[in-house]
Design an enzyme around this catalytic site. Structure first.
Site, PDB file in Angstrom:
ATOM      1  N   HIS A  99       0.876  -1.178   0.000  1.00  0.00           N
ATOM      2  CA  HIS A  99       0.000   0.000   0.000  1.00  0.00           C
ATOM      3  C   HIS A  99       0.913   1.228   0.000  1.00  0.00           C
ATOM      4  CE1 HIS A  99      -2.213  -2.939   2.579  1.00  0.00           C
ATOM      5  NE2 HIS A  99      -3.331  -2.380   2.167  1.00  0.00           N
ATOM      6  N   ASP A 102       2.349   2.027   3.415  1.00  0.00           N
ATOM      7  CA  ASP A 102       3.359   1.131   4.005  1.00  0.00           C
ATOM      8  C   ASP A 102       4.771   1.599   3.677  1.00  0.00           C
ATOM      9  OD1 ASP A 102       1.093  -0.504   4.153  1.00  0.00           O
ATOM     10  OD2 ASP A 102       1.716  -1.718   2.429  1.00  0.00           O
TER      11      ASP A 102
END
Ligand code: XLS
Ligand code: NI
Ligand code: NI
Length: 433
Positions: A99, A102
Site C-alpha cells: 500500500h 506502508d
C-alpha cells in the site's frame, strides 16, 4: 547490505528429511507439478505492510516490535526498503505487494504524499531491477488515516471521495510504473457502523462510481494487469459492502463491471463471512471472476481477522485444488497477507514464518495436483451429475413446467435418493496428504 537479517542464509530446498530450520522441505521452485514449475503455480508474494510497517499492536497495547526504520522520514523509508528487498531475496519470493502508506512517510498534504510515494517508487524500480523481484499488486491504504474514518468512496463528505480518488490514481500510476500485474481495492471502511446515520443507497452508488472511474483510468493509462476487489464482510467496519464473492458479483453486475474486475480472495475473510476458503474460490471460478489469493489463517475461536501465517496443509490442499480447477493463476498469485504474533520479535521469526507458509502452500499444492491427476474426486463428482448429461437431462433443461409435468406423469417418475458418499470422499482426500 543492512545488518537486520545478519546471519540468516538464503533459504534453499533440502527435501522433507531436512533437519534445518532455514530450509524448504516442500517448496522446490523448479520442480515440475502438472506440467509447470512450482514457482509458477504458486507465484508467492510477501506483503510489505505486515512484515515491515506493522508495529505489533493489539487493541490492548501498542508497539512490541523495535525496528530501526520505525520513524516518519524518507531516510527510514529507504532503510525499510533495503531490509524488505533483503528478505525477498533470502526467501526467494518472486513478488511483493504494498500500500502507499506502508512504503512512504505520511505527508502534510496530498501533494506531499504523492511526492514521497514517487521517490520510493524510483527506489523500488532500481531494487527490482537489481534483484529481479516483481510487483504482484499495488493498492491504496484508504482506511488507516483518520480522514477515512467514515469511508473513502462511500464517505458522506465529497471531499474525502475526491481525496480518495486522487490517491487511487497515484497508486495506480505507481503500480503501472513498477510493472505490477494487478491493482487491488480492499474497502475496509466502505461500510457502516450504524444504519442510523447511513444512507446505504448513496454509499453504494458512490462506491460503484469510484470503481467505474478506476476501470476507465486503467484503460486510459493502458494498464494491462487486472483490477481486483478483495471481499471482506466486516472489520474494521461493522458491515462492509464487499461482503463476499457472491455479493461483489451482484455489485459488479449492477455497475456493468463484471467483465472488468476480478477477485482477490483472502482465507481469513472467507472465514469471517461464514464460508470456507474453498467455497469462495469455487464461487469466483464459477462466476468467471477468480483472480488472486491472500493466504493466511484465522484463529477459529476468536472471530477476528488474525492474519496468521498459513500452516494447515489439509485446508490448503482443498484451496489449491479449487485454484487448479480454475486453471491456476494468470495475473494472480499467493500473497502472504499474514503477520507475526506480537511476541515474535526477532528477525528470524519473520523469515521462519514465511518459510513455513511457503512450505505449507507447496505441500498443499502437491496434494491438490495429485488429487486432480488421479481424477477419482472428479470422477465421483461427474458420476453424481451424470443424469444431466443424458438426452433426458438436456431435454428437461429446455422444457417448461407443463411439458415436464406431462413427462413425469407419462413416465411415472418417482426418484429414489442416492447416497452423497461424503465420508468416502473425505477418506479419499486424506490419502493424498
Ligand atoms: C485487510 C486486508 C488488507 C488487504 C489490502 O483485512 O486483507 O490487508 O489485503 O488492503
Ligand atoms: Ni485481511
Ligand atoms: Ni488481504
Amino acid at each position: 547490505m543492512t545488518d537486520f537479517f545478519k546471519d540468516i542464509p538464503a533459504i534453499k530446498y533440502e527435501g522433507p528429511k531436512s533437519d534445518n530450520d532455514y530450509a524448504f522441505r516442500h517448496y522446490n521452485p523448479d520442480e515440475i507439478v502438472m506440467g509447470k514449475p512450482m514457482k509458477d503455480h504458486l507465484r508467492f508474494a510477501a506483503a510489505y505492510w505486515h512484515s515491515f510497517a506493522w508495529p505489533g499492536g493489539d487493541p490492548f497495547g501498542g508497539q512490541t516490535f523495535e525496528r530501526p526504520w520505525f520513524s516518519d522520514t524518507m531516510e527510514a523509508a529507504k532503510l525499510k526498503a533495503d531490509v524488505a528487498f533483503e528478505m525477498f531475496q533470502i526467501l526467494n519470493v518472486p513478488y511483493f505487494c504494498f500500500h502507499d502508506a506502508d512504503v512512504r512517510p505520511e505527508g502534510n498534504s496530498f501533494a506531499e504524499n504523492t511526492k514521497n510515494l514517487e521517490e520510493i517508487v524510483d527506489c523500488f524500480a532500481q531494487k527490482m531491477d537489481e534483484t529481479g523481484v516483481k510487483l504482484l499488486w499495488g493498492t491504496a491504504n484508504l482506511f488507516s488515516n483518520r480522514r477515512f474514518m467514515s469511508g473513502a468512496a462511500t464517505n458522506p463528505d465529497p471531499d474525502v471521495f475526491a481525496f480518495s480518488a486522487a490517491t487511487i490514481k497515484t497508486c495506480m500510476d505507481a503500480t503501472m510504473k513498477l510493472g505490477g500485474e494487478n491493482y487491488v481495492l480492499w474497502g475496509g471502511r466502505e461500510g457502516y457502523e450504524t444504519l442510523l446515520n447511513t444512507d446505504m443507497g448513496r454509499e453504494r452508488q458512490q462506491a460503484g462510481r469510484m470503481l467505474q472511474m478506476v476501470v476507465d483510468y486503467k484503460h486510459k493509462m493502458g494498464f494491462e494487469g487486472a483490477i481486483l476487489i478483495e471481499p471482506k464482510p466486516q472489520e474494521p467496519t461493522k458491515h462492509q459492502y464487499d461482503y463476499d464473492v457472491a455479493t461483489v458479483y451482484g455489485f459488479l453486475k449492477e455497475f456493468g463491471l463484471e467483465g472488468e474486475v476480478k477477485m482477490n480472495i483472502e482465507q481469513g475473510h472467507a472465514i469471517l463471512a461464514g464460508h470456507s476458503f474453498e467455497h469462495e474460490l469455487a464461487m469466483a471460478r464459477e462466476l468467471g471472476i477468480f483472480g488472486s489469493i491472500d493466504m493466511n489463517r484465522n484463529d477459529y475461536q476468536s472471530g477476528w481477522d488474525t492474519d496468521q501465517f498459513p500452516n494447515n496443509v489439509p485446508e490448503m490442499a482443498l484451496a489449491y485444488y479449487e485454484v487448479l480447477r480454475a486453471g491456476g493463476f494468470t495475473t494472480g498469485g499467493t500473497n502472504f497477507d499474514a503477520k507475526l504474533r506480537r511476541q515474535s520479535l526477532d528477525a528470524e521469526d519473520l523469515i521462519l514464518a514465511h518459510v513455513g507458509g511457503m512450505d505449507a502452500c507447496a505441500a498443499g499444492l502437491k496434494a491438490a495436483a495429485a488429487m486432480l491427476d488421479d481424477g477419482k474426486l472428479e470422477a465421483a463428482r461427474n458420476a453424481r451429475y451424470a443424469g444431466w448429461d443424458t438426452d433426458a437431462g438436456q431435454t428437461l433443461m429446455n422444457s417448461d413446467l407443463d411439458g415436464i409435468t406431462s413427462s413425469v406423469l407419462a413416465n411415472n417418475i418417482n426418484p429414489e435418493p442416492i447416497s452423497g458418499r461424503q465420508e468416502r470422499l473425505e477418506n479419499l482426500v486424506n490419502r493424498y496428504l
